[in-house]
Design a protein around this motif. Structure first.
Motif, short mmCIF file in Angstrom:
data_model
loop_
_atom_site.label_atom_id
_atom_site.label_comp_id
_atom_site.label_asym_id
_atom_site.label_seq_id
_atom_site.Cartn_x
_atom_site.Cartn_y
_atom_site.Cartn_z
N VAL A 1 -54.49 14.79 -7.39
CA VAL A 1 -53.96 15.45 -6.18
C VAL A 1 -54.08 14.51 -4.99
N ALA A 2 -55.24 13.89 -4.84
CA ALA A 2 -55.45 12.95 -3.73
C ALA A 2 -54.48 11.77 -3.83
N ASP A 3 -54.26 11.27 -5.04
CA ASP A 3 -53.32 10.16 -5.24
C ASP A 3 -51.90 10.56 -4.83
N PHE A 4 -51.50 11.78 -5.15
CA PHE A 4 -50.18 12.28 -4.75
C PHE A 4 -50.05 12.25 -3.23
N PHE A 5 -51.07 12.77 -2.55
CA PHE A 5 -51.00 12.81 -1.09
C PHE A 5 -51.08 11.42 -0.47
N LYS A 6 -51.73 10.48 -1.14
CA LYS A 6 -51.73 9.10 -0.66
C LYS A 6 -50.32 8.53 -0.71
N ILE A 7 -49.61 8.81 -1.79
CA ILE A 7 -48.24 8.31 -1.93
C ILE A 7 -47.33 8.90 -0.87
N VAL A 8 -47.37 10.20 -0.68
CA VAL A 8 -46.47 10.82 0.31
C VAL A 8 -47.07 10.79 1.71
N GLY A 9 -48.26 10.21 1.85
CA GLY A 9 -48.93 10.15 3.14
C GLY A 9 -48.50 8.98 4.02
N THR B 1 -42.81 6.29 6.03
CA THR B 1 -41.57 5.83 5.39
C THR B 1 -41.30 6.63 4.13
N ARG B 2 -42.33 6.83 3.32
CA ARG B 2 -42.14 7.59 2.08
C ARG B 2 -41.84 9.06 2.39
N CYS B 3 -42.39 9.58 3.49
CA CYS B 3 -42.04 10.95 3.91
C CYS B 3 -40.55 11.04 4.25
N LYS B 4 -40.04 10.02 4.92
CA LYS B 4 -38.61 10.00 5.26
C LYS B 4 -37.77 9.93 3.99
N ILE B 5 -38.21 9.17 3.02
CA ILE B 5 -37.48 9.07 1.75
C ILE B 5 -37.49 10.42 1.05
N VAL B 6 -38.64 11.10 1.03
CA VAL B 6 -38.71 12.44 0.42
C VAL B 6 -37.76 13.38 1.16
N SER C 1 -36.54 -0.35 -1.81
CA SER C 1 -36.80 -0.52 -3.24
C SER C 1 -38.29 -0.58 -3.52
N HIS C 2 -39.03 -1.28 -2.67
CA HIS C 2 -40.48 -1.39 -2.83
C HIS C 2 -41.14 -0.01 -2.76
N GLN C 3 -40.74 0.79 -1.78
CA GLN C 3 -41.31 2.13 -1.64
C GLN C 3 -40.92 3.03 -2.81
N LEU C 4 -39.67 2.95 -3.22
CA LEU C 4 -39.20 3.77 -4.34
C LEU C 4 -39.93 3.42 -5.64
N SER C 5 -40.24 2.16 -5.81
CA SER C 5 -40.98 1.73 -7.00
C SER C 5 -42.35 2.40 -7.05
N LYS C 6 -43.05 2.40 -5.92
CA LYS C 6 -44.36 3.08 -5.85
C LYS C 6 -44.21 4.57 -6.12
N MET C 7 -43.19 5.15 -5.53
CA MET C 7 -42.98 6.60 -5.65
C MET C 7 -42.60 6.99 -7.08
N LYS C 8 -41.82 6.13 -7.73
CA LYS C 8 -41.42 6.40 -9.11
C LYS C 8 -42.64 6.31 -10.03
N GLU C 9 -43.45 5.29 -9.83
CA GLU C 9 -44.67 5.11 -10.63
C GLU C 9 -45.61 6.31 -10.49
N ALA C 10 -45.61 6.93 -9.30
CA ALA C 10 -46.48 8.08 -9.05
C ALA C 10 -45.84 9.40 -9.47
N GLY C 11 -44.61 9.37 -9.95
CA GLY C 11 -43.95 10.60 -10.41
C GLY C 11 -43.39 11.45 -9.29
N VAL C 12 -43.13 10.84 -8.12
CA VAL C 12 -42.56 11.58 -7.00
C VAL C 12 -41.04 11.55 -7.04
N VAL C 13 -40.48 10.41 -7.48
CA VAL C 13 -39.02 10.30 -7.62
C VAL C 13 -38.67 9.87 -9.03
N LYS C 14 -37.42 10.09 -9.38
CA LYS C 14 -36.88 9.62 -10.66
C LYS C 14 -35.57 8.93 -10.37
#
Length: 120
Positions: A34-42, A45-50, A75-88
Motif C-alpha cells: 500500500v505504501a509503495d502504491f502511494f509512493k508511486i502516485v505521490g 507528475t505521476r498524478c497528472k498522468i493518472v 516514458s520514464h514516469q510511465l515505466s515506473k508506473m507500469k512496473e508498479a501496476g498503476v498503468v498498462k
C-alpha cells in the motif's frame, strides 16, 4: 532480554477492541505494498498522468503534449508506473498506448481529489 523501546508498554483501555482490531489488520507485506502504491502516485507528475489517463487512453507523445513535457520524461514516469501496476500498455502499430491498470486506480485518484476539495 532487553526491553524494546518501540513496543507499547501500556495496558489497553478496551482489551476486546484492541484484540478485534489487531485481528482485522493487514499483514505487514500488504501495508508495504500500500505504501509503495502511494509512493508511486505521490509524485505530482505521476498524478497528472493518472488524471489524464483517467479520461483517455493515450500514447506517450500525446501525454507529453498534455503535460508540456518531453517524451523521454513521460516514458520514464510511465515505466515506473507500469512496473508498479498503476498503468498498462498496448501496442498499435508503432505507437504504444497507455491506460490505467484498472478502475481502482481512477477511483482512488477521484476519492483523493474529492477529499482535497472537502479540506479547502
Amino acid at each position: 532480554m532487553a526491553k524494546n523501546e518501540f513496543i507499547c508498554d501500556c495496558k489497553p483501555i478496551n482489551e476486546e477492541l484492541v484484540k478485534v482490531t489487531k485481528e482485522k489488520m493487514l499483514s505487514e507485506d500488504k501495508y508495504i505494498k500500500v505504501a509503495d502504491f502511494f509512493k508511486i502516485v505521490g509524485d505530482s507528475t505521476r498524478c497528472k498522468i493518472v488524471s489524464a489517463l483517467s479520461m483517455n487512453e493515450m500514447c506517450v507523445g500525446d501525454l507529453a503534449n498534455v503535460l508540456s513535457m518531453t517524451k523521454s520524461s513521460i516514458s520514464h514516469q510511465l515505466s515506473k508506473m507500469k512496473e508498479a501496476g498503476v498503468v498498462k500498455s498496448r501496442r498499435n502499430g508503432k505507437e504504444i498506448y497507455y491506460s490505467l491498470d484498472d478502475e481502482h486506480v481512477a477511483e482512488i485518484f477521484e476519492l483523493t481529489v474529492e477529499h482535497i476539495g472537502h479540506m479547502h
